[in-house]
Design an enzyme around this catalytic site. Structure first.
Site, PDB file in Angstrom:
ATOM      1  N   HIS A 161     -13.145 -19.974  17.720  1.00 48.30           N
ATOM      2  CA  HIS A 161     -12.157 -20.793  18.420  1.00 48.30           C
ATOM      3  C   HIS A 161     -11.764 -20.157  19.753  1.00 48.30           C
ATOM      4  O   HIS A 161     -11.949 -18.965  19.986  1.00 48.30           O
ATOM      5  CB  HIS A 161     -10.900 -20.991  17.563  1.00 48.30           C
ATOM      6  CG  HIS A 161     -10.140 -19.724  17.295  1.00 48.30           C
ATOM      7  ND1 HIS A 161     -10.584 -18.754  16.419  1.00 48.30           N
ATOM      8  CD2 HIS A 161      -8.955 -19.256  17.786  1.00 48.30           C
ATOM      9  CE1 HIS A 161      -9.718 -17.761  16.377  1.00 48.30           C
ATOM     10  NE2 HIS A 161      -8.716 -18.029  17.214  1.00 48.30           N
ATOM     11  N   ASP A 181      -8.144 -19.857  21.889  1.00 49.00           N
ATOM     12  CA  ASP A 181      -6.747 -19.918  21.477  1.00 49.00           C
ATOM     13  C   ASP A 181      -6.034 -21.170  21.974  1.00 49.00           C
ATOM     14  O   ASP A 181      -6.100 -21.527  23.163  1.00 49.00           O
ATOM     15  CB  ASP A 181      -5.987 -18.681  21.993  1.00 49.00           C
ATOM     16  CG  ASP A 181      -6.297 -17.427  21.185  1.00 49.00           C
ATOM     17  OD1 ASP A 181      -6.679 -17.546  20.009  1.00 49.00           O
ATOM     18  OD2 ASP A 181      -6.161 -16.319  21.751  1.00 49.00           O
ATOM     19  N   ARG A 205      -0.504 -10.264  19.282  1.00 50.17           N
ATOM     20  CA  ARG A 205      -1.086 -11.020  20.397  1.00 50.17           C
ATOM     21  C   ARG A 205      -0.009 -11.588  21.298  1.00 50.17           C
ATOM     22  O   ARG A 205       1.018 -12.091  20.829  1.00 50.17           O
ATOM     23  CB  ARG A 205      -1.940 -12.181  19.855  1.00 50.17           C
ATOM     24  CG  ARG A 205      -2.771 -12.892  20.926  1.00 50.17           C
ATOM     25  CD  ARG A 205      -3.344 -14.198  20.415  1.00 50.17           C
ATOM     26  NE  ARG A 205      -2.340 -15.260  20.384  1.00 50.17           N
ATOM     27  CZ  ARG A 205      -2.541 -16.454  19.830  1.00 50.17           C
ATOM     28  NH1 ARG A 205      -3.670 -16.731  19.223  1.00 50.17           N
ATOM     29  NH2 ARG A 205      -1.581 -17.377  19.855  1.00 50.17           N
TER      30      ARG A 205
END
Length: 324
Positions: free
Chosen positions: A107, A109, A282
């Protein structure tokens, strides 16, 4: 002092070494201690390395806290909130915690909103004794390596992205009595607000002008196609994006930080560490609304992402002059 990059030496204010990891993607950055004393020249060098190599790795950064990670993100742009639907920690930190499940699929983000983050910064906090690696793929070179006829097809297609992706869709559902309560709660929070956005399958990078494939596991369907045709084209493009020669795999160590250009990559957290605990923090940096090769902007179908992130107004490349 000097910057050494790809064996070229130039006069600069800070000694930084940029060491390629693979031919297609990835570089190690040496000579940088992340903190508030980074010079503007050092930040500029980091940004240039990021644009060229798509993902860059810093080691030996054990001193970095959530607050310092946030300050570093501010040097690269405007930090977003942690996530459109999931609560985070202070300083805009989203905790990537194996207790909440393992998003082990390819993926980019947060593509289910219109303003996709430009940059992601991931810091190792707690690592398993083995495994827990992350793989990145270069979506620019993936596009460039497509057959011209496939590039022409992808150039004209659009896809609907949504956060209602099922992280365990590739296996049978679990017995009710065997559901992990923490994982289930996290998944319900992830789906607490529905977002759907139409994005072009090929976007123009706002800084480099490069064309990049915009796909990944948040795609629900390709607009205007049957479900069978949509899946076939999605699988074909994903195969090209994730070919091994187009990827770099990082074995995390204590003190590591990875920074990637979210506009030109996909990534995959490999679930190869059993029941060990793995935590990374993150922070994402605000990006623009993607633009197709003919200058059409992505369009939200459902959900308002303005509380998650501002829209980065900087666009230095005319889509008409994109690099194909």
């Amino acid at each position: 002092m000097t910057i050494i990059e790809n064996n070229d030496t130039r006069t600069e204010t800070t000694e930084i070494t940029v060491e390629k990891v693979t031919d297609s993607i990835g570089a190690r950055i040496h000579g940088v201690r992340i903190g508030d004393d980074l010079s503007p020249d050092a930040v500029d060098t980091i940004r240039r390395a990021l644009l060229e190599h798509k993902v860059i790795f810093f080691s030996g950064q054990q001193h970095v806290t959530d607050a310092e990670q946030y300050e570093f993100a501010e040097r690269l742009g405007t930090p977003t909130s942690p996530h459109p639907t999931v609560r985070g920690r202070e300083h805009a930190v989203l905790q990537i915690n194996s207790e909440h499940g393992k998003a082990n699929s390819w993926h980019t983000d947060v593509t289910f909103v219109d303003r996709i983050p430009a940059i992601s910064i991931l810091r190792a906090v707690q690592l398993p004794q083995w495994g827990g690696t992350t793989v990145w793929a270069n979506t620019v070179t993936a596009y460039q390596r497509l057959h011209p006829a496939l590039r022409a097809l992808a150039d004209r297609l659009w896809a609907v992205h949504t956060n209602l992706y099922d992280y365990v869709a590739d296996r049978d559902e679990r017995r009710i009595g065997g559901v992990d309560v923490r994982e289930q709660a996290y998944r319900e929070e992830f789906r607490s607000q529905v977002f759907e956005t139409e994005h072009p399958l090929v976007r123009v990078h706002p800084e480099t002008g490069e064309r990049a494939l915009l796909a990944g596991h948040f795609i629900k369907r390709i607009v205007g196609l049957s479900s069978n045709d949509s899946k076939a084209i999605f699988d074909l493009l994903q195969h090209h994006i994730t070919r091994l020669e187009n990827t770099v795999r990082w074995n995390w160590s204590d003190g590591d930080i990875a920074v990637w250009d979210n506009r030109a990559t996909q990534h995959y957290g490999v679930a190869d560490y059993g029941d060990q605990h793995r935590v990374l923090h993150r922070i994402t940096v605000a990006g623009d609304v993607p633009v197709s090769i003919d200058g059409v902007r992505s369009t939200p179908r459902q959900g308002d992402a303005s509380a998650f992130s501002p829209v980065d107004p900087v666009r230095s490349v005319d889509p008409a002059h994109s690099v194909d």
